[in-house]
Design an enzyme around this catalytic site. Sequence first.
Site, mmCIF file in Angstrom:
data_model
loop_
_atom_site.group_PDB
_atom_site.id
_atom_site.type_symbol
_atom_site.label_atom_id
_atom_site.label_comp_id
_atom_site.label_asym_id
_atom_site.label_seq_id
_atom_site.Cartn_x
_atom_site.Cartn_y
_atom_site.Cartn_z
ATOM 1 N N TYR A 146 1.181 -1.623 0.328
ATOM 2 C CA TYR A 146 0.597 0.436 -0.414
ATOM 3 C C TYR A 146 0.933 1.453 0.208
ATOM 4 O O TYR A 146 0.602 2.291 -0.937
ATOM 5 C CB TYR A 146 -0.837 0.015 1.121
ATOM 6 C CG TYR A 146 -1.589 1.257 1.211
ATOM 7 C CD1 TYR A 146 -3.195 1.307 0.491
ATOM 8 C CD2 TYR A 146 -1.729 1.825 2.081
ATOM 9 C CE1 TYR A 146 -4.006 2.524 0.967
ATOM 10 C CE2 TYR A 146 -2.476 3.121 2.353
ATOM 11 C CZ TYR A 146 -4.069 2.539 1.890
ATOM 12 O OH TYR A 146 -4.337 4.101 1.830
ATOM 13 N N GLY A 149 3.049 1.520 -3.731
ATOM 14 C CA GLY A 149 2.181 1.308 -4.480
ATOM 15 C C GLY A 149 1.824 2.727 -4.648
ATOM 16 O O GLY A 149 1.593 3.748 -5.868
ATOM 17 N N ASN A 191 -14.784 -1.043 13.619
ATOM 18 C CA ASN A 191 -13.707 -2.366 14.678
ATOM 19 C C ASN A 191 -14.599 -2.026 16.077
ATOM 20 O O ASN A 191 -15.327 -2.518 15.803
ATOM 21 C CB ASN A 191 -12.738 -3.007 14.487
ATOM 22 C CG ASN A 191 -12.474 -3.493 13.611
ATOM 23 O OD1 ASN A 191 -12.997 -3.909 12.383
ATOM 24 N ND2 ASN A 191 -11.406 -4.682 13.615
#
Length: 317
Positions: A146, A149, A191
Amino acid sequence: MMKKRVLVTGGAGFLGAHLCRRLIRKGAAVICLDNLWTGRMDNIRSLAAHPDFTFVRHDVTEPFYAETDQIYNLACPASPAHYQRYPVETCKTSVLGAINMLELAKRTGAKVLQASTSEVYGDPEQHPQTEVYNGCVNSTGIRACYDEGKRAAEALFFDYHRQYGVDIKVMRIFNTYGPGMQPGDGRVIPNFITQALAGRDITVYGDGKQTRSFCYVDDVIEAMIRLMEAENGFTGPVNVGNPCECTVGMLAEQIIARTQSGSKVVFSPLPPDDPKRRRPDIGLAQRTLGWKPLIGLEEGLERTIAYYRTGAWTDDA
Ligand code: NAD
Ligand code: UDP
């Protein structure tokens, strides 16, 4: 007058769906491109019948053509739980997606905005983070697909700008939350809220002393549109986030209190390379875009908890 034609990649995701809704309300004709990897049709259901809204199921790693005036490139999973499960696809999405959208911008003359991230700073040694800080990223770790990238995508944006004169905008987004994040997204706020509402244990990773700075989604979308509309040749990169920093442990306590939950906090090991501190310096966004966040964590959490209780988005700005 012709309506502005706007392409939003990742438009069925959390930020993308908020952006599509805002653009439609502003009178744009929107093409939402998404392969539904981490996004969902429910996020854009209310737009489906609108005459100026078109959904295209497409993978951004493949070339795409449409007449457009503006391109917002948001396609990429953003939750560590998602991108660490499919790291190769994540890195390809960032790099090939950036190339395909830059090629489209080069061909059509559209402005193109990259949704970059505070992750380009990695586990930062400078605090708070300014745009001139080059970051501290582990290029071989489990977050690299990530982080690297997104760094490669930034490099491509600036190379297309210098080499071909493409009109680019690069926005480094810090942790953003709000209605529309999937309950199973895996990021900390969905969460904790879903755990608290269900009376389950709240899963704090590490000792909970690591910090993040959480920004409410409407504030981020406002900054994104201001950056795209800025006609002063300003490319960024520009930090966008809420500089109000809090520990993950404090966040857990706040969510337990606000949901009046009986849940208890349980601790588990901190994942590798988890950044210890993160806070944006937003001076550049304030000076160039006249932007600062307006919604604090208390109000933002109230709205987000209401969303998880009811499933309804009632708070679009
Ligand atoms: P999200 O996972 O909810 O949305 C991403 C969207 O992109 C999803 O709809 C997904 O299906 C789509 N997508 C992924 N790969 C694709 C591909 N190859 N082709 C087409 N579509 C694809 O995440 P989000 O929180 O909405 O993040 C949106 C963007 O903003 C991402 O680029 C992310 O890196 C960036 N960002 C978000 C945050 C945040 O806190 N939300 C912070 C920093 C950067
Ligand atoms: N986190 C946590 N419990 C969870 C999910 C995340 O303690 O159930 C922590 C995570 O380790 C990190 C912080 O919360 O320190 C933010 O995590 P998130 O995945 O939301 O975003 P990112 O790490 O990319 O900033």
